[in-house]
Design a protein around this motif. Sequence first.
Motif, PDB file in Angstrom:
ATOM      1  N   ASN A 182      28.915  17.732  32.420  1.00  0.00           N
ATOM      2  CA  ASN A 182      29.288  18.340  33.702  1.00  0.00           C
ATOM      3  C   ASN A 182      28.863  17.480  34.890  1.00  0.00           C
ATOM      4  O   ASN A 182      29.572  17.401  35.892  1.00  0.00           O
ATOM      5  N   CYS A 197      31.324  14.719  35.135  1.00  0.00           N
ATOM      6  CA  CYS A 197      32.586  15.237  35.677  1.00  0.00           C
ATOM      7  C   CYS A 197      32.511  15.363  37.188  1.00  0.00           C
ATOM      8  O   CYS A 197      33.434  14.979  37.909  1.00  0.00           O
ATOM      9  N   SER A 249      37.993  15.132  34.502  1.00  0.00           N
ATOM     10  CA  SER A 249      38.008  16.296  33.622  1.00  0.00           C
ATOM     11  C   SER A 249      37.021  16.124  32.471  1.00  0.00           C
ATOM     12  O   SER A 249      36.571  15.010  32.164  1.00  0.00           O
ATOM     13  N   ILE A 250      36.677  17.230  31.832  1.00  0.00           N
ATOM     14  CA  ILE A 250      35.788  17.191  30.672  1.00  0.00           C
ATOM     15  C   ILE A 250      36.393  16.315  29.576  1.00  0.00           C
ATOM     16  O   ILE A 250      35.695  15.528  28.937  1.00  0.00           O
TER      17      ILE A 250
END
Length: 248
Positions: free
Chosen positions: A27, A30, A36-37
Amino acid sequence: MNNSKRARERQNEIREILQTREVVSVNEFCSHFGASIATIRNDLAYLEGKGYLQRVKGGAMSCEGKARSTSMDARLNLHKTAKARIAKDIVANEIKPGMTLILDAGSSGYYVAKELAKAAIPCTVITPSAKALMMLAPMEGVQVCTPGGKYDSVQDTWHDEDALNCLKDIHADLYIMSPDGICDGQYNTSDESENEIKKQFVAMSDRIVAAADGSKMGRPGDYVICLEKDVDKLYTEPVRSVIRSIND
């Protein structure tokens, strides 16, 4: 796999970030990159395949020969099963009553100290590891010495040039070495002052065995401790696959 210039730049920056942090979450990556993940997970998979990092639950940590940037407590929980098996083999096969042995600082050394405490073999142990010292000092028949020097609270060990002065004219039957990596016929580490102490340990010991789990194989480092030919035996163990998904 996206091999674009932008992807390569992002992957290089991921490597740089991991050199300054113990563990960075998916996270966080990101948020930092606005990606995006799925993109970050692909980057981490690619870099892991190249041996630059290791994915752990929810994130990643560096594997680029910079073990000293990762705290001892973090490393103690990495590849525990492999390190415990290596330690058991070393204590069973290498340590005899009455020996004087040198036990490296580091997570592998900790597991050897733990196994030695179980075996209760009477011997003398020289170690810069605070954890090993505290574990072995109460054991009957075990004498524990530390080379001294400056205390490193992150690594929970003593090391610097003062420690080298304390090691003069000391002889050991066995040195249990924990390198940061083994690559190109060399055992290496990533810290200069620690490397000097390890080289001194090599010089003052009759026999040298290395404790290195499978993640250390092929990992380069900044400083050479010794050559493979200088080590009498390598104790290693394959490591379990790391968590592949943040959802696992």
